[in-house]
Design an enzyme around this catalytic site. Structure first.
Site, PDB file in Angstrom:
ATOM      1  N   LEU A  82      -5.912  10.023  -2.075  1.00 53.31           N
ATOM      2  CA  LEU A  82      -4.796  11.076  -2.136  1.00 53.31           C
ATOM      3  C   LEU A  82      -4.080  10.872  -3.558  1.00 53.31           C
ATOM      4  CD1 LEU A  82      -3.096  12.494  -0.063  1.00 53.31           C
ATOM      5  CD2 LEU A  82      -1.502  10.558  -0.274  1.00 53.31           C
ATOM      6  N   ARG A 136       2.861  17.745   9.755  1.00 49.35           N
ATOM      7  CA  ARG A 136       3.969  17.130   9.376  1.00 49.35           C
ATOM      8  C   ARG A 136       4.292  17.178   7.949  1.00 49.35           C
ATOM      9  NH1 ARG A 136       3.532  12.416   6.693  1.00 49.35           N
ATOM     10  NH2 ARG A 136       1.343  12.000   6.445  1.00 49.35           N
ATOM     11  N   HIS A 140      -4.355  17.453   3.328  1.00 46.47           N
ATOM     12  CA  HIS A 140      -3.368  17.410   2.237  1.00 46.47           C
ATOM     13  C   HIS A 140      -3.846  18.081   1.220  1.00 46.47           C
ATOM     14  CE1 HIS A 140      -0.631  15.550  -0.763  1.00 46.47           C
ATOM     15  NE2 HIS A 140      -0.212  14.753  -0.144  1.00 46.47           N
ATOM     16  N   ARG A 184       2.396  21.288   3.386  1.00 44.98           N
ATOM     17  CA  ARG A 184       1.143  21.097   3.223  1.00 44.98           C
ATOM     18  C   ARG A 184       0.260  21.951   3.520  1.00 44.98           C
ATOM     19  NH1 ARG A 184       1.705  14.445   3.894  1.00 44.98           N
ATOM     20  NH2 ARG A 184       2.694  14.248   2.181  1.00 44.98           N
ATOM     21  N   PHE A 235      10.524  16.425  -1.947  1.00 46.59           N
ATOM     22  CA  PHE A 235       9.046  16.176  -1.265  1.00 46.59           C
ATOM     23  C   PHE A 235       8.893  17.723  -0.612  1.00 46.59           C
ATOM     24  CE2 PHE A 235       5.623  13.437   0.067  1.00 46.59           C
ATOM     25  CZ  PHE A 235       6.031  12.468  -1.065  1.00 46.59           C
ATOM     26  N   HIS A 267      -6.071  14.285   5.985  1.00 49.71           N
ATOM     27  CA  HIS A 267      -5.192  13.469   5.649  1.00 49.71           C
ATOM     28  C   HIS A 267      -4.544  12.832   7.198  1.00 49.71           C
ATOM     29  CE1 HIS A 267      -1.916  11.349   3.392  1.00 49.71           C
ATOM     30  NE2 HIS A 267      -1.262  12.147   3.960  1.00 49.71           N
ATOM     31  N   GLU A 314       2.032  13.840  -2.916  1.00 59.39           N
ATOM     32  CA  GLU A 314       3.105  14.969  -3.169  1.00 59.39           C
ATOM     33  C   GLU A 314       4.502  14.681  -4.063  1.00 59.39           C
ATOM     34  OE1 GLU A 314       3.191  17.417   0.664  1.00 59.39           O
ATOM     35  OE2 GLU A 314       5.344  16.644   0.503  1.00 59.39           O
ATOM     36  N   GLN A 364      -4.011  17.506   9.681  1.00 61.62           N
ATOM     37  CA  GLN A 364      -3.492  17.961   8.274  1.00 61.62           C
ATOM     38  C   GLN A 364      -4.456  17.659   7.237  1.00 61.62           C
ATOM     39  OE1 GLN A 364      -0.113  15.722   6.244  1.00 61.62           O
ATOM     40  NE2 GLN A 364       0.786  17.644   7.022  1.00 61.62           N
TER      41      GLN A 364
HETATM   42  C1  LIG Z   1      -3.264   7.516   1.282  1.00 60.96           C
HETATM   43  C2  LIG Z   1      -2.282   7.785   2.030  1.00 60.96           C
HETATM   44  C3  LIG Z   1      -1.006   7.937   1.585  1.00 60.96           C
HETATM   45  C4  LIG Z   1       0.409   8.201   2.410  1.00 60.96           C
HETATM   46  N1  LIG Z   1       1.297   8.466   2.102  1.00 60.96           N
HETATM   47  C5  LIG Z   1       2.289   8.636   2.875  1.00 60.96           C
HETATM   48  C6  LIG Z   1       3.856   8.562   2.581  1.00 60.96           C
HETATM   49  O1  LIG Z   1       4.233   8.597   1.267  1.00 60.96           O
HETATM   50  N2  LIG Z   1       5.013   9.010   3.286  1.00 60.96           N
HETATM   51  C7  LIG Z   1       4.687   9.150   4.696  1.00 60.96           C
HETATM   52  O2  LIG Z   1       5.319   9.229   5.467  1.00 60.96           O
HETATM   53  N3  LIG Z   1       3.357   8.972   5.239  1.00 60.96           N
HETATM   54  C8  LIG Z   1       2.089   8.793   4.339  1.00 60.96           C
HETATM   55  N4  LIG Z   1       1.141   8.723   4.794  1.00 60.96           N
HETATM   56  C9  LIG Z   1       0.903   8.554   6.279  1.00 60.96           C
HETATM   57  C10 LIG Z   1       1.216   7.046   6.732  1.00 60.96           C
HETATM   58  O3  LIG Z   1       0.933   6.380   5.892  1.00 60.96           O
HETATM   59  C11 LIG Z   1       0.526   6.812   8.046  1.00 60.96           C
HETATM   60  O4  LIG Z   1       0.230   7.957   8.907  1.00 60.96           O
HETATM   61  C12 LIG Z   1       1.075   5.651   8.746  1.00 60.96           C
HETATM   62  O5  LIG Z   1       1.120   4.546   7.628  1.00 60.96           O
HETATM   63  C13 LIG Z   1       0.166   5.132   9.829  1.00 60.96           C
HETATM   64  O6  LIG Z   1       0.723   3.567  10.319  1.00 60.96           O
HETATM   65  P1  LIG Z   1       0.588   3.282  11.806  1.00 60.96           P
HETATM   66  O7  LIG Z   1       1.328   2.091  11.819  1.00 60.96           O
HETATM   67  O8  LIG Z   1       0.288   4.260  12.671  1.00 60.96           O
HETATM   68  O9  LIG Z   1      -1.100   2.735  11.322  1.00 60.96           O
HETATM   69  P2  LIG Z   1      -1.957   2.043   9.982  1.00 60.96           P
HETATM   70  O10 LIG Z   1      -1.004   1.757   9.067  1.00 60.96           O
HETATM   71  O11 LIG Z   1      -3.231   2.906   9.852  1.00 60.96           O
HETATM   72  O12 LIG Z   1      -2.365   0.639  11.036  1.00 60.96           O
HETATM   73  C14 LIG Z   1      -3.508   0.856  11.952  1.00 60.96           C
HETATM   74  C15 LIG Z   1      -3.539  -0.558  12.408  1.00 60.96           C
HETATM   75  O13 LIG Z   1      -4.473  -0.458  13.817  1.00 60.96           O
HETATM   76  C16 LIG Z   1      -5.478  -1.541  13.551  1.00 60.96           C
HETATM   77  N5  LIG Z   1      -6.352  -1.121  14.194  1.00 60.96           N
HETATM   78  C17 LIG Z   1      -7.265   0.080  14.246  1.00 60.96           C
HETATM   79  N6  LIG Z   1      -8.156   0.145  15.114  1.00 60.96           N
HETATM   80  C18 LIG Z   1      -8.438  -1.443  15.822  1.00 60.96           C
HETATM   81  C19 LIG Z   1      -9.059  -1.715  16.598  1.00 60.96           C
HETATM   82  N7  LIG Z   1     -10.280  -1.248  17.210  1.00 60.96           N
HETATM   83  N8  LIG Z   1      -8.860  -3.031  16.928  1.00 60.96           N
HETATM   84  C20 LIG Z   1      -7.912  -3.745  16.574  1.00 60.96           C
HETATM   85  N9  LIG Z   1      -6.992  -3.123  15.522  1.00 60.96           N
HETATM   86  C21 LIG Z   1      -7.132  -2.070  15.254  1.00 60.96           C
HETATM   87  C22 LIG Z   1      -5.658  -1.673  12.054  1.00 60.96           C
HETATM   88  O14 LIG Z   1      -6.195  -3.315  11.945  1.00 60.96           O
HETATM   89  C23 LIG Z   1      -4.148  -1.651  11.425  1.00 60.96           C
HETATM   90  O15 LIG Z   1      -3.586  -2.957  11.513  1.00 60.96           O
HETATM   91  C24 LIG Z   1      -0.150   8.443   3.849  1.00 60.96           C
HETATM   92  C25 LIG Z   1      -1.317   8.134   4.425  1.00 60.96           C
HETATM   93  C26 LIG Z   1      -2.389   7.885   3.400  1.00 60.96           C
HETATM   94  C27 LIG Z   1      -3.817   7.666   4.207  1.00 60.96           C
END
Ligand SMILES: Cc1cc2nc3c(=O)[nH]c(=O)nc-3n(C[C@H](O)[C@H](O)[C@H](O)COP(=O)(O)OP(=O)(O)OC[C@H]3O[C@@H](n4cnc5c(N)ncnc54)[C@H](O)[C@@H]3O)c2cc1C
Length: 598
Positions: free
Chosen positions: A249, A405, A239, A283, A117, A363, A252, A237
Site C-alpha cells: 500500500l 469504507r 484501494h 476509493r 483524506f 485492501h 491515500e 475494497q
Molecule cells: C497497509 C495498510 C494500511 C492501512 N492504513 C490505514 C489507515 O491509515 N487508516 C485506517 O483507518 N485504516 C487503515 N488500514 C486498515 C486498518 O489498518 C485495519 O482495518 C485495522 O488495522 C484492522 O485492525 P484489527 O484490530 O481489526 O485487526 P488486525 O490489526 O489485523 O489484527 C488482527 C489480530 O488477530 C490475530 N489473529 C488473526 N487470526 C488469528 C487466529 N487464527 N488465532 C489467533 N489470533 C489471530 C492476529 O494475530 C492479530 O493480532 C490499513 C490497512 C493496511 C493493510
C-alpha cells in the site's frame, strides 16, 4: 495433552480493536488476549495515513459532516445509527488515545495536526476537509504500540503465537475457544463467559493485496462453520494505490498532501470523473476510474497501470495541495517518510523526480461478523444474538462502512467499537455465569489437523492458494458480472474438493507453519465462497460491488444487508457446503439515499 484455562473474557486478536477492547474489559473482568502473531506485529501496525475525527483543529468541521461522508462513502448501505456513534465518539476516542500517550503530529500551537483524506468533506460534499489525525505516515504503528504498552501496564494476560482454530459454541451460547500453541503444537481450551473476535481482515484470498500474510480470516471462518452468519461479504475494497504488481500500500495520504493520478496520455484524469473531489474521491470510485482508463488504452504505455505523481513540481502546477499551497520536497519527505521510502525500496523509483506506477490492490473487508453497536454478534438477520459472543474491528460488520469504507475510518472503528465491545463484555461478565463446556471441545479441530497432517493426497496448499487468489482477483475484484462470478464460485468449490487431498511436507508438531498455512487456506476457501455467492446474488452496483451486467444502484430491491449462512459440511474436513443467503434492512436515520457525486 490438552491444556485448560479459564478467563471471564477471552479476546482473540491483538490489533487495535482487540487491545482497545482488552483495556476496557480488563477494568472489571479477568481478561486474556490470544494472538497468532506477537501483538505488535498485528496489521494495525502497518496503517499509514491516519484516524478520522472531526476535531476541527485546522478548519471548521462537525461530527455530522463526518457521519454524512461515512454514509455517502458507503453508498447508503451504512447503518446510520452506528455511523452516528462512529462520528460522535471518534472525537473522545482520539483524545483518549492522546491521553494514553500517543505521539500525534502537532500544529505549531500544540494541537493534534490533521490532513485531508479521500471522501472526507466539509458541508456535505462541498470541499475536502482536514479530518485525519496522524503520526506522519505511521499512525497505526503508534496506535498499536500505545495500546500494547497500556495493556501491559494494566496487566492483561497475553497468549502470544497461539492459533485459534475453533469456537466452542453450542445452543447459541459461546463458551470459549480452542487454540494451538504454535511453538509446541499443544492444544489449549479456553473456557470463557465472553469471547470477542477481533481478528482483522482476510485480503489474502486475492492475488494483489495490501494485506499481511497473516490476514486469512481463520476465526471468522470458525464462527461461520459454527452457524454464525457473515454480513455483506460481497463488499471488498480495492484501494487505488497499491505498488504495481506487489500490492503493497501507498497511503491515500499521498493524495491528501496533493498527489495526483496521471494516465498514459499525461492527463490528470480524475478531473473528468469527479470534478469536485478529483483525486480525493472515495476509493471505490478511484479504483473504477483507473480500470476504465486502462480499459480505454490509456494505461501507462497501454499497460494495466497508471501513475501516482507526488513530485512537488506536479503538485504545485495543479495547485493540488491543501489550500493550493506550494509544497517542497522536504515537506513531503517529512509528512510521508515511510511510503516515500517504500517507493524507493520496492520500486526503485525516485518519487521526488519520477511518477510511481500503481494499480488497485485488495485492501479491506467491509463485510464480516454482524454485530450491534455494543459488539454483540447477531445470530441471524432478525433480532437474535449469540450469547457471550462479541466481535470488533475489521472482522466485524457493525455496519459503519456499508458498501465502501472511507480512508481513516477503520482505525476509528477499531477504537470506538473496540472500546464499546470491551465495556459490553465487562458488563456481560458481571451478570453471566460460565456456561458448561461440552466433552472434548477440541475434538473437531484435532481431527481436522490430524487429517491434514496424515493426508497422502497429491494436492499442495501453495498451488491451490495461487489458483484461488488468481480467480478471485480476475473475476471478483473491481468489476464483476454474473459469468465471471459464477466461474469463480465454481472454481472455489472445485478447490474445496481438492483441498480434501492436501498433503503437507512437515509432519512434526513444533512450529508447524506448513500445517497452519494449509488450515488457513481451508478457511480462506470458505470465505471466498461466501464472497462469490453473496456477490452473485446482488444484482445491482453499489460501492465496491460493481456489476457490469447491473450497472445501476437499485435501492428499491437492494437497500439491504446480505447475511450468509453455512450449509452442511461439503465432505472431508471442516469445509462448508452451499451458502444460504438472507437479508436485513438498512437503518436509515438522517440521510435518505441519493446519487453519489464527488
Ligand atoms: C497497509 C495498510 C494500511 C492501512 N492504513 C490505514 C489507515 O491509515 N487508516 C485506517 O483507518 N485504516 C487503515 N488500514 C486498515 C486498518 O489498518 C485495519 O482495518 C485495522 O488495522 C484492522 O485492525 P484489527 O484490530 O481489526 O485487526 P488486525 O490489526 O489485523 O489484527 C488482527 C489480530 O488477530 C490475530 N489473529 C488473526 N487470526 C488469528 C487466529 N487464527 N488465532 C489467533 N489470533 C489471530 C492476529 O494475530 C492479530 O493480532 C490499513 C490497512 C493496511 C493493510
Amino acid at each position: 495433552m490438552t491444556q485448560h484455562h479459564q478467563f471471564e473474557a477471552v479476546i482473540v486478536g491483538a490489533g487495535g480493536a482487540g487491545l482497545m477492547a482488552a483495556l476496557h474489559a480488563a477494568r472489571s473482568a479477568k481478561v486474556a488476549v490470544i494472538s497468532k502473531l506477537y501483538p505488535t506485529r498485528s496489521h494495525t501496525g502497518t496503517a499509514q495515513g491516519g484516524i478520522a475525527a472531526a476535531l476541527a483543529n485546522m478548519e471548521e468541521d462537525h461530527w455530522e459532516w463526518h457521519m454524512y461522508d461515512t454514509v455517502k462513502g458507503g453508498d447508503y448501505l451504512v447503518d446510520q445509527d452506528a455511523a452516528e456513534i462512529l462520528a460522535r465518539e471518534a472525537i473522545e476516542a482520539v483524545i483518549e488515545l492522546e491521553h494514553m500517550g500517543l505521539p500525534f503530529d502537532r500544529t505549531p500551537d500544540g494541537r493534534i495536526e490533521q490532513r485531508r483524506f479521500g471522501g472526507h468533506t466539509a458541508e456535505h460534499g462541498k470541499r475536502p476537509v482536514m479530518r485525519a489525525c496522524k503520526s506522519a505516515d505511521r499512525t497505526g504503528h503508534m496506535i498499536l504500540q500505545t495500546l500494547f504498552q497500556n495493556c501491559v501496564k494494566q496487566q492483561v494476560t497475553f497468549f502470544d503465537e497461539y492459533f485459534v482454530a475453533d469456537l466452542i459454541l453450542e445452543d447459541n451460547v459461546c463458551r470459549g475457544v480452542v487454540a494451538m500453541d504454535i511453538a509446541s503444537g499443544e492444544m489449549h481450551v479456553f473456557h470463557a463467559k465472553a469471547v470477542m473476535l477481533a481478528t482483522g481482515g482476510f485480503g489474502r484470498m486475492f492475488k494483489v493485496t495490501s494485506n499481511a500474510h497473516s490476514l486469512t480470516g481463520d476465526p471468522v471462518a470458525a464462527a461461520y462453520r459454527r452457524g454464525v452468519p457473515l454480513e455483506d461479504m460481497e463488499f471488498f475494497q480495492f484501494h487505488p494505490t497499491g505498488i504495481y504488481r506487489m500490492g503493497i500500500l501507498l497511503s491515500e495520504a499521498a493524495r491528501g498532501e496533493g498527489g495526483v493520478f496521471i494516465n498514459g496520455q499525461g492527463e490528470r484524469f480524475m478531473e473528468r470523473y469527479a470534478p469536485t473531489m478529483k483525486d480525493l474521491a472515495s476509493r471505490d470510485v478511484c479504483s473504477r476510474c483507473i480500470y476504465l482508463e486502462v480499459k480505454a488504452g490509456r494505461g501507462i504505455g497501454g499497460k494495466d497501470y497508471v501513475y501516482l505523481d507526488i513530485r512537488p513540481e506536479t503538485i504545485n502546477r495543479y495547485k493540488s495541495a491543501p489550500g493550493g499551497r506550494t509544497v517542497t520536497a522536504h515537506e513531503l519527505e517529512t509528512k510521508l517518510p515511510d511510503i516515500i521510502e517504500m517507493m524507493r525500496i520496492y520500486q526503485g523509483v525516485e518519487p521526488m523526480r519520477e511518477p510511481v506506477p500503481i494499480q488497485p490492490t485488495a485492501h479491506y473487508a467491509m463485510g464480516g461478523i454482524p454485530t450491534d453497536s455494543s459488539g454483540r454478534v447477531r445470530a441471524n438477520e432478525g433480532p437474535g444474538f449469540v450469547t457471550g459472543l462479541f466481535a470488533a474491528g475489521e472482522s466485524a460488520c457493525v455496519s459503519v462502512h456499508g458498501a465502501n469504507r472511507l480512508g481513516t475510518n477503520s482505525l476509528v472503528d477499531l477504537v470506538v467499537f473496540g472500546r464499546r465491545g470491551g465495556r459490553a463484555m465487562a458488563r456481560f461478565c458481571q451478570q453471566a455465569a460460565f456456561a458448561p463446556l461440552p466433552a472434548d471441545p477440541q475434538a473437531a479441530v484435532v481431527a481436522e489437523l490430524e487429517r491434514i497432517r496424515a493426508n497422502t493426497g497429491q494436492e499442495k496448499a501453495g498451488a491451490l492458494r495461487a489458483e484461488m487468489q488468481a480467480i478471485m482477483m480476475d473475476n471478483v475484484s473491481v468489476f464483476r458480472d454474473a459469468g465471471l462470478i459464477s466461474a469463480a464460485q465454481a472454481k472455489v468449490r472445485e478447490l474445496k474438493e481438492r483441498f480434501a487431498h492436501v498433503q503437507i511436507d512437515d509432519k512434526g508438531r513444533r512450529f508447524n507453519t506448513d500445517l497452519l498455512e494449509a488450515f488457513e487456506l481451508g478457511c480462506l476457501l470458505d470465505l471466498a465462497d461466501v464472497t462469490a455467492s453473496s456477490a452473485l446474488a446482488r444484482t445491482e452496483s453499489r460501492g465496491a460491488h460493481s456489476r457490469e451486467d447491473y450497472p445501476q444502484r437499485d435501492d428499491a430491491n437492494w437497500l439491504k444487508h446480505t447475511f450468509a449462512f453455512a450449509g452442511q459440511p461439503s465432505g472431508a474436513g471442516l469445509a462448508m457446503g452451499e451458502v444460504r443467503l438472507a437479508y436485513r434492512p438498512v437503518v436509515v436515520t438522517k440521510f435518505e439515499p441519493k446519487e453519489r457525486v464527488y
